[in-house]
Enzyme design. Structure first.
Site, PDB file in Angstrom:
ATOM      1  N   GLU A  36      71.127  81.958  -3.550  1.00  0.00           N
ATOM      2  CA  GLU A  36      72.365  81.906  -4.337  1.00  0.00           C
ATOM      3  C   GLU A  36      72.637  83.200  -5.095  1.00  0.00           C
ATOM      4  OE1 GLU A  36      70.088  79.522  -4.270  1.00  0.00           O
ATOM      5  OE2 GLU A  36      71.044  77.611  -3.787  1.00  0.00           O
TER       6      GLU A  36
ATOM      7  N   PHE B 165      67.452  64.340 -11.560  1.00  0.00           N
ATOM      8  CA  PHE B 165      66.999  65.241 -10.502  1.00  0.00           C
ATOM      9  C   PHE B 165      68.008  66.376 -10.312  1.00  0.00           C
ATOM     10  CE2 PHE B 165      66.824  66.376  -5.911  1.00  0.00           C
ATOM     11  CZ  PHE B 165      65.631  67.057  -5.969  1.00  0.00           C
ATOM     12  N   GLN B 166      67.504  67.579 -10.302  1.00  0.00           N
ATOM     13  CA  GLN B 166      68.302  68.801 -10.156  1.00  0.00           C
ATOM     14  C   GLN B 166      69.392  68.926 -11.212  1.00  0.00           C
ATOM     15  OE1 GLN B 166      69.354  69.337  -5.973  1.00  0.00           O
ATOM     16  NE2 GLN B 166      67.394  70.402  -5.717  1.00  0.00           N
TER      17      GLN B 166
ATOM     18  N   LYS C  37      79.139  65.457  -9.861  1.00  0.00           N
ATOM     19  CA  LYS C  37      79.396  64.959  -8.513  1.00  0.00           C
ATOM     20  C   LYS C  37      80.461  63.860  -8.483  1.00  0.00           C
ATOM     21  CE  LYS C  37      77.014  63.684  -4.271  1.00  0.00           C
ATOM     22  NZ  LYS C  37      75.723  63.396  -3.623  1.00  0.00           N
TER      23      LYS C  37
ATOM     24  N   MET D  37      62.030 105.411  -9.472  1.00  0.00           N
ATOM     25  CA  MET D  37      62.564 105.610 -10.817  1.00  0.00           C
ATOM     26  C   MET D  37      61.522 105.237 -11.868  1.00  0.00           C
ATOM     27  SD  MET D  37      65.034 106.903 -12.277  1.00  0.00           S
ATOM     28  CE  MET D  37      66.696 106.900 -11.623  1.00  0.00           C
TER      29      MET D  37
HETATM   30  C1  LIG Z   1      65.491  93.151 -10.712  1.00  0.00           C
HETATM   31  C2  LIG Z   1      64.935  94.409 -11.272  1.00  0.00           C
HETATM   32  N1  LIG Z   1      63.637  94.489 -11.607  1.00  0.00           N
HETATM   33  C3  LIG Z   1      63.117  95.629 -12.106  1.00  0.00           C
HETATM   34  C4  LIG Z   1      63.928  96.722 -12.295  1.00  0.00           C
HETATM   35  C5  LIG Z   1      63.349  98.027 -12.887  1.00  0.00           C
HETATM   36  N2  LIG Z   1      63.455  99.107 -11.901  1.00  0.00           N
HETATM   37  C6  LIG Z   1      64.439 100.035 -11.948  1.00  0.00           C
HETATM   38  S1  LIG Z   1      64.369 101.098 -10.680  1.00  0.00           S
HETATM   39  C7  LIG Z   1      62.986 100.394 -10.073  1.00  0.00           C
HETATM   40  C8  LIG Z   1      62.324 100.922  -8.835  1.00  0.00           C
HETATM   41  C9  LIG Z   1      63.168 100.821  -7.623  1.00  0.00           C
HETATM   42  O1  LIG Z   1      62.427 101.246  -6.521  1.00  0.00           O
HETATM   43  P1  LIG Z   1      63.124 101.561  -5.159  1.00  0.00           P
HETATM   44  O2  LIG Z   1      64.031 100.463  -4.773  1.00  0.00           O
HETATM   45  O3  LIG Z   1      62.085 101.916  -4.154  1.00  0.00           O
HETATM   46  O4  LIG Z   1      64.041 102.804  -5.501  1.00  0.00           O
HETATM   47  P2  LIG Z   1      63.646 104.325  -5.809  1.00  0.00           P
HETATM   48  O5  LIG Z   1      63.700 104.519  -7.283  1.00  0.00           O
HETATM   49  O6  LIG Z   1      62.272 104.568  -5.267  1.00  0.00           O
HETATM   50  O7  LIG Z   1      64.684 105.119  -5.106  1.00  0.00           O
HETATM   51  C10 LIG Z   1      62.591  99.315 -10.868  1.00  0.00           C
HETATM   52  C11 LIG Z   1      61.384  98.495 -10.626  1.00  0.00           C
HETATM   53  C12 LIG Z   1      65.288  96.593 -11.963  1.00  0.00           C
HETATM   54  N3  LIG Z   1      66.165  97.578 -12.140  1.00  0.00           N
HETATM   55  N4  LIG Z   1      65.770  95.445 -11.419  1.00  0.00           N
END
Ligand SMILES: Cc1ncc(C[n+]2csc(CCOP(=O)(O)OP(=O)(O)O)c2C)c(N)n1
Ligand SMILES: [Mg+2]
Lengths: 596, 174
Positions: free
Chosen positions: A62, A124-125, A174, A492
């Site tokens: 979803e 439920f749900q 529902k 990042m």
């Molecule tokens: C749902 C979620 N969890 C954690 C983060 C924190 N976060 C930001 S960038 C990143 C790493 C992303 O890695 P990747 O997709 O390999 O991209 P890259 O930076 O290597 O290009 C994380 C864990 C986030 N932005 N979103």
């Protein structure tokens, strides 16, 4: 009780709740719904089964339904529609709804609910969906009577799409789907208290134009509000830019509002924005902000944000004004309508461009441009991520292309190295920064633009967060291209650990990545790996020529960092330009360390 | 910077009397870390189904502006009035105060109550329940005095407020 006089409306048009919903969706011009069924919404799915001209796209999670609806909305300007069941179906939408709220995307999300007599019994749900989503929607409704349904449906579309757009949830017990109620057309619905202002006082707009005309170092700073206002806003922005000769910078959400190739465009501003855009913001004397919200990613250290400028802020949302940055002249209104007035006044008053002062300002800017802050050297066999995106851009720029992204370094490189010439072509998760956004968003874009090229510029970590959608893409034969900038790191995160945490790379390396080519194959798509520079073009070509969905696994330099960068808590004029720079620039301050 | 000066504001809202509207208002304050000093709500127009909410809050000018803009953005909110800046207004509060004491202190309690025009609405040989109305400051003062001369239990109704003068401010016929 509410709107008593509207209770007496005559309607000979009685039907089941489910039928009212479908009829309202059709009247609202909805062509497609992204959804996933379950017990609480079966009557609605039954109604959809009997309906011909309403397409349902069955996602695999979803959250993906909401992101797909966001991609649909952002690429078309129309609200995206989601349908999910009660309980887990509804709670799975929360990230998507929050994402849409932060980025002002119009979404109408229908959630199933247990029947009214079971609400509050931990049935439920059962989940308290209106309670849970109150903080992540623009508005939400729990429909308790079939008589209210038509009003609520139409009002939801109005609320989602008007003013500053956002997500709206309608929670549907529902029994309401079975019980009979009257259908009301849009023009018959009860009035709604929500009436956003779309144009401000002409006098204020005139003052703004006078201030702009007097500027010696003016800048236009545009944001996502330009995109939300419709393509006309971008046309008008270009006209205003040409008329005034002023430099323009755009936020991450605003990219495409001015053609990237326009000589007056300084590039994106903010944490990973260009040197010239950030310095121009720092040094300007008049700032015209249109539809941007002084986000902390843009302003850097607030106390040193554009210290000498007179600030004009045009925004449709009064609560965006004077929230982070105190401005001198707030103007509440729609971007297109306001810019149109500005242009009219500018012409009427006979203001001219190109006075010597502006020339001097431009020569300062040209000096900053000389830094060539986005320059990189592609040397050796290992692919630089910047080079990969630059090549992708060069090979797709003349096509009818839409780009989505995941979140991380690749997202910032995409913003820096992929030039957008038009609005609505760039879908990214800006405010929430949701990993897993790009792939499902691409589905929404592809459904809306079946003939176009849709590419998700992805990170190998992010794409795994909604990878199950490959199955949806296979089912509906969506030829989406995922361009995976694979550095094997949560790049990042790794970059921040390098800069702020003594290169202690805690949990940011992915030990066991899938074989993306086999993964694509197992879902019925194509894939290819590019390991070296000479393989890159071949893989891009193969990707563009494939008729199936395609995972391009681009192995890039693992430890490349994303620059330029304003470290957390630093000011615009304290940018780190490149990796060689990090030794000499001020380290992130203690206060900055606490920032996200 | 005068901008960082916190000020007390009394804000009146006219809202649709529907489930969830109060939760939206409170959620806004809780979610963004604004404080609520007092909040009262009751239906005021049964035909149109409107409730009136009075909120007393405090914050810097920028925060108060934010609060009002965010309140106006809530869909079932019809009107937002900042009574503190829109002109002179009246604030009243009702409080019930139970006091336990005996002897001299008991007579003193009656004397003070008299001065504050508080009414004893319940009494035992060792206690009173007083009903007092007035400005929040008057109610504060009464409670302070009472707690100095006995053990007290306090229940306050929260601030209700309205603008002075003849003009109908909230819910004026349009
Ligand atoms: C749902 C979620 N969890 C954690 C983060 C924190 N976060 C930001 S960038 C990143 C790493 C992303 O890695 P990747 O997709 O390999 O991209 P890259 O930076 O290597 O290009 C994380 C864990 C986030 N932005 N979103
Ligand atoms: Mg990565």
């Amino acid at each position: 009780m509410k709107f008593a006089k509207y209770q007496n409306r005559k309607s000979n048009n009685c039907m089941s709740g489910a039928a009212i919903i479908v009829k309202a969706l059709q009247e609202q011009g909805v062509e497609v719904i992204f959804g996933y069924p379950g017990g609480a919404v079966l009557p609605l799915y039954d109604e959809l089964f009997k309906t011909n001209n309403l397409r349902h796209i069955l996602v695999r999670h979803e959250q993906a339904a909401v992101h797909a609806a966001e991609g649909y909305a952002r690429s078309t300007g129309k609200p995206g529609v989601v349908l999910v069941t009660s309980g887990p179906g509804a709670t799975n939408t929360v990230t998507g709804l929050t994402d849409a709220l932060m980025d002002s995307i119009p979404i109408v999300c229908l959630t199933g609910q247990v029947p009214t007599h079971l609400i509050g019994t931990d049935a439920f749900q059962e989940a308290d969906t209106t309670g849970i989503t109150r903080a992540c929607t623009k508005h939400n409704y729990l429909v308790k009577k079939a008589e209210d349904l038509a009003d609520v449906m139409h009002e939801a579309f109005y609320v989602a799409a008007s003013g500053r757009p956002g997500p709206v949830v309608i929670d549907l017990p529902k029994d309401i789907l079975f019980s009979e109620g009257p259908y009301h057309k849009v023009e018959e619905v009860r009035p709604c208290a929500y009436k956003p202002q779309v144009l401000d006082d002409e006098k204020k707009i005139e003052t703004a134009v006078d201030l702009m005309a007097k500027g010696k170092r003016p800048i236009i700073y545009g944001g996502g509000g330009l995109i939300n206002s419709g393509p006309r806003a971008s046309e008008l922005l270009l006209e205003l830019a040409e008329l005034t000769g002023y430099p323009v910078t755009l936020t991450l959400m605003g990219l495409g509002a001015l053609p990237a190739s326009n000589s007056q465009f300084l590039g994106m501003l903010g944490m990973h924005g260009t040197y010239e855009a950030n310095l121009a913001m720092n040094q300007c004397d008049v700032m015209l902000n249109i539809g941007a919200r002084f986000d902390d990613r843009v302003t850097g250290r607030l106390s040193d944000f554009s210290p000498r400028s007179t600030k004009i802020h045009v925004d449709i949302d009064p609560s965006s004004i004077n929230k982070n940055v105190k401005v001198d002249l707030p103007i509440i209104g729609d971007a297109s309508m306001t810019i149109e007035k500005m242009i009219k006044i500018w012409k009427h008053k006979g203001y001219q461009k190109n006075d010597p002062q502006i020339k001097e300002w431009w020569s300062d800017i040209e000096g900053w441009r000389e830094e060539k802050c986005l320059e990189f050297k592609q040397e050796g066999k290992i692919i630089k991520p910047q080079y990969a995106i630059r090549r992708l851009f060069e090979k797709t720029a003349n096509k009818d292309t839409f780009i989505t992204t995941e979140v991380g370094q690749h997202q910032m490189w995409a913003a820096q190295y992929y030039g957008f010439e038009q609005p609505n072509r760039w879908m990214t998760s800006g405010g929430l920064g949701t990993m897993g956004y790009g792939l499902p968003a691409a589905m929404g874009v592809q459904i809306a633009h079946p003939e176009s090229l849709v590419i998700d510029i992805a990170g190998e970590a992010s794409i795994l967060m909604n990878i199950q959608e490959l199955s949806t893409m296979a089912q509906y034969k969506m030829p989406i291209k995922a361009f995976i900038v694979n550095n094997q790191w949560m790049g990042m995160v790794r970059q921040w650990q390098e800069l702020n945490h003594g290169s202690r790379y805690s949990q940011s390396y992915t030990e066991s990545l899938p074989d993306f080519v086999k993964l694509a194959d197992s879902f019925g798509g194509d894939g290819m790996v590019a390991e070296t520079v000479d393989e890159l073009d071949g893989v891009i070509d193969a990707m563009l020529n494939s008729e199936k969905f395609f995972l391009a696994d681009i192995r890039v330099a693992k430890e490349e960092n994303c620059f330029p960068m304003i470290p957390s808590g630093a000011a615009h004029n304290e940018m780190i330009l490149n990796s060689g720079d990090s030794g000499v620039t001020p380290k992130t301050t203690t206060a900055g360390m606490a920032l996200v | 910077m005068s901008e960082s000066l916190e000020q007390r504001h009394t804000i009146a809202l006219l809202v649709d009397n529907e489930p969830g509207v109060l939760a939206r208002v409170i959620g806004l304050f809780a979610g963004r870390g604004y404080n609520i000093e007092s909040l009262t709500v009751s239906e005021v127009d049964t035909v149109k189904g409107y409730s009136r909410i009075t909120i007393v809050t405090s914050g810097t000018e920028m925060v108060i502006q934010q609060i009002k803009a965010l309140l106006s953005r809530i869909v079932p909110v019809h009107e937002v009035h900042d009574l503190s800046i829109e002109g002179p207004h009246l604030e009243r509060e009702l409080a019930l105060i139970k006091i336990n004491n005996t002897g001299e202190q008991r007579i003193e309690a009656m004397r003070i109550a008299d001065m504050f025009r508080a009414r004893a609405i319940d009494s035992t040989l060792t206690s009173f329940v007083f009903e007092v109305t007035g400005s929040p400051r008057k109610v504060d003062a009464f409670i302070n005095l009472m707690s100095a001369i006995g053990n007290t239990e306090v229940c306050r109704g929260g601030v209700v407020a309205i603008a002075r003068g003849s003009k109908i401010e909230l819910g004026a016929p349009s």
